[in-house]
Scaffold this motif. Structure first.
Motif: not given
Length: 319
Positions: A256-270
């Motif tokens: 439920r913590d969307q800030s550290l979902s892989l979807e969100s992380l892959l926007i910020r990092f490779s």
């Protein structure tokens, strides 16, 4: 002939994986690859209300994106028993295991509700589950028949007054009393779904899993699972309970913590940057730098992995 290590990653497809899920997968994968072992993937989808096939397909794509391949299991690769490693398809097998356990220990129906158990003034496990006080342990056959007319029971197994001792690859020497720390535990819920403890032991034993790497929050499950292995005349795997990744305020990560979902992380990092961060968080490298999972294999050792939970910095969490 040397013994080949068989490890596994067993996610629940109830949403997109978060950073903590990927951390567990990476540590399990690195341990297997560092030992030239066999890596398995099992889909733990017993909770059909929360699990979806599209999440299963996505998590496999995510694992491959981060370079975490597997040798057996998954959607298209059958395991060595000739079955796909999907728990929701194994109900008949789990019921067979329950029958086997019933011949070796006291397995009994329990009519207590969750609310009743939480109202009992008794100790609780680390996950806030109350330790069962044995309310239904010695019901007569007449009492069982009468109560079944009003409520479908769960099934519990009586535990002995015994201390389970094992050496955890990450946490070290561990002891736990089954009676005082665990209590009689559920094998099958009232809705017919088998418990995590039963399903995990049944599947790991059948798939030949010899090493289990998972989060430190499941350390208390190890004693119950070793108890079941012994009843089934199976050899328990080696356990490694790795630290959890926590939010800056100490909360456990969740889907439920969307800030550290892989979807969100892959926007910020490779993917390589994320792997590098996880390697630094764990203690395998001193500071984050982009790395492929394969580059970490020669660096891996449980002696280097931190034991305590890892609190993420606000700068990373909110970057």
């Amino acid at each position: 002939m040397s013994h080949v290590i068989r490890g596994r990653f067993a996610p629940t497809p109830s949403g997109r994986m978060h950073l903590g899920n990927l951390f567990s997968a990476l540590m399990a994968w690195l341990s297997v690859r560092a030992q030239d072992g066999v890596m398995l993937l099992r889909i733990e989808d017993l909770d059909r209300a929360r699990c979806r096939s599209e999440y299963t397909e996505q998590l496999i794509r995510d694992l491959l994106l981060f370079g975490l391949d597997f040798d057996e299991g998954g959607l298209s690769k059958p395991d060595r028993m000739g079955e796909t490693c999907i728990q929701s398809e194994r109900s008949a097998y789990y019921n067979e295991v329950i029958q086997t356990l019933s011949k070796k220990a006291h397995v009994y129906p329990c009519f207590c509700t969750r609310a009743q158990l939480h109202d009992v003034n008794a100790p609780h496990l680390s996950d806030h589950t109350p330790i069962y006080p044995g309310t239904c342990r010695h019901l007569s056959s007449e009492e069982i028949e009468l109560r079944q007319t009003a409520r479908t029971p769960s099934l519990r197994i009586e535990v002995p007054d015994k201390t389970i001792v094992f050496d955890d690859l990450c946490q070290g020497h561990t002891e736990e009393s089954l009676a005082s720390s665990c209590g009689d535990f559920v094998l099958r819920r009232a809705d017919g779904i088998v418990s995590y403890q039963l399903a995990v032991v049944s599947d790991d034993a059948r798939m030949g899993v010899s090493e289990v790497v998972r989060g430190r929050d499941l350390l208390s499950s190890a004693a119950r699972q070793i108890f079941l292995y012994e009843l089934l005349d199976e050899t328990p795997p080696r356990f490694a309970h790795i630290p959890l990744l926590l939010a800056p305020d100490g909360r456990r990560l969740s889907k439920r913590d969307q800030s550290l979902s892989l979807e969100s992380l892959l926007i910020r990092f490779s993917p390589e940057e994320i792997i590098g961060y996880l390697a630094a968080f764990s203690g395998l490298i001193q500071k984050p730098e982009p790395m492929k999972a394969t580059e970490l294999i020669p660096l891996f050792s449980f002696d280097r992995i931190k034991k305590d939970d890892i609190v993420l910095s606000p700068s990373f969490y909110h970057a």
